[in-house]
Design an enzyme around this catalytic site. Structure first.
Site, PDB file in Angstrom:
ATOM      1  CD  GLU A 164      -2.992  -0.994   2.287  1.00  0.00           C
ATOM      2  OE1 GLU A 164      -4.185  -0.842   1.970  1.00  0.00           O
ATOM      3  OE2 GLU A 164      -2.609  -1.054   3.463  1.00  0.00           O
ATOM      4  CB  CYS A 224      -9.243   3.726   6.211  1.00  0.00           C
ATOM      5  SG  CYS A 224      -8.475   2.988   4.751  1.00  0.00           S
TER       6      CYS A 224
END
Length: 601
Positions: free
Chosen positions: A304, A388
């Site tokens: 990520e 998120c």
């Protein structure tokens, strides 16, 4: 009232060139942003509340802790989504008071308070799973969740003056400081966030121990203090390979890195840390070698985050929405320390492209990942297991007014161009400013100064702008100077004075750095701050075959249907046409291929 008095006592930040004008002083009103803010209130916020309360177990986890019954459901950091949604709800109250939303916040805060243990600890995952395992692994996001809780509590206090949530947070921070710190246990948070949140709590309460604790946590990195890191990912993934002041290269998880940089900047506003020089050097590593044209960062799904310099694949680009929000947060801080418009250029690029792409035009579906090319199988979702990004964009949108203006010792800074009415405190006096513009579709901006002002006016000239004219009270004004990307207008301002910034906004073909091999032989289309893309749905015949040339002509195009509020571009090479839409608007219709980079002759 004590909190307010203390907060006022810590406003002076001599290390900053300019300070933020809070969004509560800036009422946004224009054709571009107003519909988005209205949809945030009517679609985005209700979507998040529904997911948190009814479609997932996030609130139920708090209720289970409070009742002493039931188990934990979901991911270990799901508490953070509740807190981010709360922060967004608090922000929305500032410009759109709503008794129902305020009651909902109070209800959730009540659950949070009842879930707090006697020693101050709050985390539904460990409280319901195995409390003996708390604070045993850096990777379990305990301080990350705490940081988002603090940000939400500070936002709610500023919106309403209610301090119960802040007191809950202070009890938790007291627990953390009794457990970790000099002569206590070492600790390295696996996901940064607590650091910047502690500075916000310090700014609100005036308690320097919160600032000191944030600084201590930053200094813990790079010394081998981490507990149970993921060995496969390595120390660099957590930004724990070297002390933060000695970092020379960006590494690891992109969102964590952005929050780390924000925390380093925030602490540096009050302490001599040496971090700002480090951050400025790291900025070039991010922007010059690892940022997509959309302002997105983080090339790889495997971590990520970041991989190799100049390796910027398009179809597999990760570019998490949270990372683009992080770019906005960090770059604004860097602008405050330097007064350099280059940081706002990056902020604007990330906001209009990387962030806005993360939410659909109707405001109720989201992207987690934002590639620059799609085979037609990448689509927005109503929610994610790891949510998120939806909760983050929910708190970001209502606070965009934060980034429009800044005040310094000698000037009022205008950083972003969006219609607004602002009431700005300058030298103890309220100065009224209004801005009218159709930006980003049009480069003309008109400012009206409603109160006399002795400060200089600094207008950011965006990096994309190659030609512009400044007009004061109807006459061209040539006496301005330029400084770090700003036009500086020095004069005594009277009530009713007008300033017009007229920026030419041509369509541009943009080439990538030649070291970016993935974009070799291609160009991207940009107009003003917006990056454009082509969807196959608009270009059935020309999607694969169209070639840009130096002679390609560009005209503006008005899409219809759900894209009616956008503006498109038609590229015409004489034999074919290619229709393009703003990158943020892709995947709002039926499934379709998409690309930002177009082959060129």
């Amino acid at each position: 009232m004590a909190l307010v008095v203390l907060a006022m006592a810590v406003q002076a930040q001599p290390s900053k060139v300019l300070n933020q004008v809070d969004f509560s002083r800036v009422k946004i009103g224009d054709q571009f942003w107003t519909p988005r803010l209205e949809r945030h209130a009517t679609r985005t916020q209700p979507t998040c509340i529904d997911q948190i309360e009814n479609k997932t177990a996030r609130i139920r986890n708090f209720k289970n802790v409070a009742s002493g019954q039931g188990k934990h459901s979901g991911i270990c950091f799901d508490d953070s989504d509740v807190y981010k949604a709360l922060e967004g709800m608090a922000y929305s109250l500032v410009n759109h008071p709503d008794k129902q939303i305020e009651a909902k916040i109070d209800e959730w805060v009540d659950y949070i308070g009842k879930a707090q243990l006697d020693d101050g600890y709050i985390n539904t995952y460990y409280t319901l799973k195995d409390l003996d395992q708390r604070w045993t692994s850096m990777d379990m996001h305990e301080m990350y969740c705490a940081g988002h809780m603090i940000e939400a509590a500070v936002a709610y206090y500023r919106a309403t003056g209610k301090d119960r949530f802040v007191k809950i947070c202070e009890r938790f921070v007291d627990h953390m400081m009794s457990t970790f710190g000099p002569d206590k246990r070492h600790w390295v948070p696996g996901h940064e966030e607590i650091e910047l949140a502690l500075v916000k709590l310090f700014e609100l309460t005036g308690k320097t121990e919160y600032l000191d604790f944030a600084h201590w946590l930053l200094e813990e990195r790079g010394h081998g203090h981490a507990l149970k890191p993921n060995e496969r990912l390595g120390k660099a993934y957590y930004q724990d390979a070297v002390p933060v002041a000695q970092m020379t290269d960006i590494t690891g998880h992109a969102v964590r890195l952005m929050y780390l940089f924000c925390g380093m900047a925030d602490v540096s506003a009050y302490k001599e840390t040496g971090y700002i020089k480090t951050l400025d050097e790291l900025w070039h590593d991010v922007v010059d070698r690892n940022m997509y044209i959309t302002g997105g960062i983080g090339q790889s799904a495997s971590n990520e985050g970041f991989t190799k310099d100049y390796s910027l694949p398009n179809a597999s680009a990760y570019c998490e929405t949270c990372a683009s929000i992080g770019m906005v947060l960090w770059n604004y801080r860097m602008n405050q320390f330097s007064g350099d418009a280059k940081y706002i250029d990056v902020l604007e690029r990330a906001m209009y492209n990387g962030v806005l792409a993360g939410i659909n035009l109707q405001g109720d579906r989201f992207f987690y990942v934002n590639p620059l090319e799609s085979a037609g199988k990448h689509h927005r979702k109503e929610w994610y297991g790891c949510a998120c990004c939806p909760s983050n964009i929910t708190r970001f949108l209502p606070s965009i007014g934060n980034y429009v203006y800044g005040t310094g010792s000698d000037a009022l800074w205008v950083n972003l161009y969006m219609g607004n009415e602002a009431k700005i405190d300058i030298d103890g006096r309220q100065v009224d400013i209004s801005m009218q513009t159709q930006y980003p579709w049009d480069g003309n901006v008109k400012l009206t100064i409603g109160t006399k002002m002795k400060k200089d006016l600094k207008l950011r000239i965006p990096g994309w702008c190659k030609a512009y004219t400044i007009v004061v009270n109807g006459k061209e004004y040539k006496k301005f100077t330029t400084d770090k990307g700003y036009a500086v207008l020095k004069r005594k301002w009277k009530a009713g004075d007008t300033v017009e910034l007229r920026m030419e906004m041509p369509v541009e073909q943009v080439a990538a750095d030649p070291r970016v091999k993935e974009d070799e032989g291609m160009r991207a289309i940009q107009r003003g701050p917006l990056v454009y893309c082509a969807e196959e749905i608009d270009n059935v015949a020309s999607y694969d075959s169209f070639l840009l040339t130096p002679q390609t002509r560009f005209t503006l195009w008005q899409p219809d249907g759900i894209l009616a509020e956008t503006r498109g571009i038609v590229a015409d090479n004489g034999s074919q046409q290619l229709r393009l839409i703003p990158y943020y608007a892709w995947d709002n219709r039926e499934a379709s291929k998409m690309k930002v980079w177009v082959k060129c002759e």
